[in-house]
Design a protein around this motif. Structure first.
Motif, PDB file in Angstrom:
ATOM      1  N   ASP A 200      21.265 -12.776  45.472  1.00  0.00           N
ATOM      2  CA  ASP A 200      20.325 -11.906  44.768  1.00  0.00           C
ATOM      3  C   ASP A 200      20.858 -11.393  43.439  1.00  0.00           C
ATOM      4  O   ASP A 200      20.076 -11.033  42.552  1.00  0.00           O
ATOM      5  CB  ASP A 200      20.004 -10.679  45.639  1.00  0.00           C
ATOM      6  N   TYR A 201      22.163 -11.304  43.319  1.00  0.00           N
ATOM      7  CA  TYR A 201      22.758 -10.661  42.144  1.00  0.00           C
ATOM      8  C   TYR A 201      23.837 -11.555  41.556  1.00  0.00           C
ATOM      9  O   TYR A 201      24.572 -12.219  42.290  1.00  0.00           O
ATOM     10  CB  TYR A 201      23.366  -9.303  42.532  1.00  0.00           C
ATOM     11  N   TRP A 202      23.930 -11.490  40.228  1.00  0.00           N
ATOM     12  CA  TRP A 202      24.871 -12.345  39.504  1.00  0.00           C
ATOM     13  C   TRP A 202      25.606 -11.551  38.437  1.00  0.00           C
ATOM     14  O   TRP A 202      25.043 -10.645  37.818  1.00  0.00           O
ATOM     15  CB  TRP A 202      24.124 -13.495  38.831  1.00  0.00           C
ATOM     16  N   GLY A 203      26.852 -11.932  38.241  1.00  0.00           N
ATOM     17  CA  GLY A 203      27.614 -11.376  37.135  1.00  0.00           C
ATOM     18  C   GLY A 203      27.276 -12.085  35.835  1.00  0.00           C
ATOM     19  O   GLY A 203      26.491 -13.040  35.820  1.00  0.00           O
ATOM     20  N   GLN A 204      27.899 -11.650  34.773  1.00  0.00           N
ATOM     21  CA  GLN A 204      27.589 -12.180  33.457  1.00  0.00           C
ATOM     22  C   GLN A 204      28.307 -13.494  33.170  1.00  0.00           C
ATOM     23  O   GLN A 204      27.960 -14.196  32.225  1.00  0.00           O
ATOM     24  CB  GLN A 204      27.965 -11.150  32.370  1.00  0.00           C
TER      25      GLN A 204
END
Length: 128
Positions: free
Chosen positions: A116-120
């Motif tokens: 669901d979530y990702w870093g840059q």
């Protein structure tokens, strides 16, 4: 909402090592599925390493088995990717990913759509 902040990328010679870090927000970090993916220019994003929860089985892509190690520090809400014996073909942007809900199927850890979530992203460049 989970925020992921990566660090630790850089330029290294073939055979060298780097350690990537990914600091996550959230109070139940130990239960998150966490993964590392990478994407080289003109290639699709590919799975590198992951685990469905802290202390759970760790999974690796065949291309990095024996060279990379994923680990977590729950006290710091941080997941690491230790990369040893780096090769030029490891050059890519590396991304940290998280899923705060339960990942029921062990096979899901390999797929970016399951997170669901990702870093840059952080650039890793290995020179020959």
């Amino acid at each position: 909402q989970v925020q992921l902040v990566e660090s630790g990328g850089g330029l290294v010679q073939a055979g060298g090592s780097l350690r990537l870090s990914c600091a996550a927000s959230g109070r139940t970090f130990s239960s998150y599925a966490m993964g590392w993916f990478r994407q080289a220019p003109e290639k699709e994003r590919e799975f590198v390493a992951g685990s469905r929860w802290s202390g759970g089985t760790r999974y690796y892509a065949d291309s990095v088995k024996g060279r990379f190690t994923i680990s977590r520090d729950n006290a710091k809400n941080t997941v690491y990717l230790q990369m040893d014996t780096l090769k030029p073909e490891d050059t890519a942007v590396y991304y940290c990913a998280a899923r705060s809900g339960l990942m029921r199927n062990s096979g899901s850890v390999y797929y970016p759509t399951e997170y669901d979530y990702w870093g840059q992203g952080t650039q890793v460049t290995v020179s020959s």
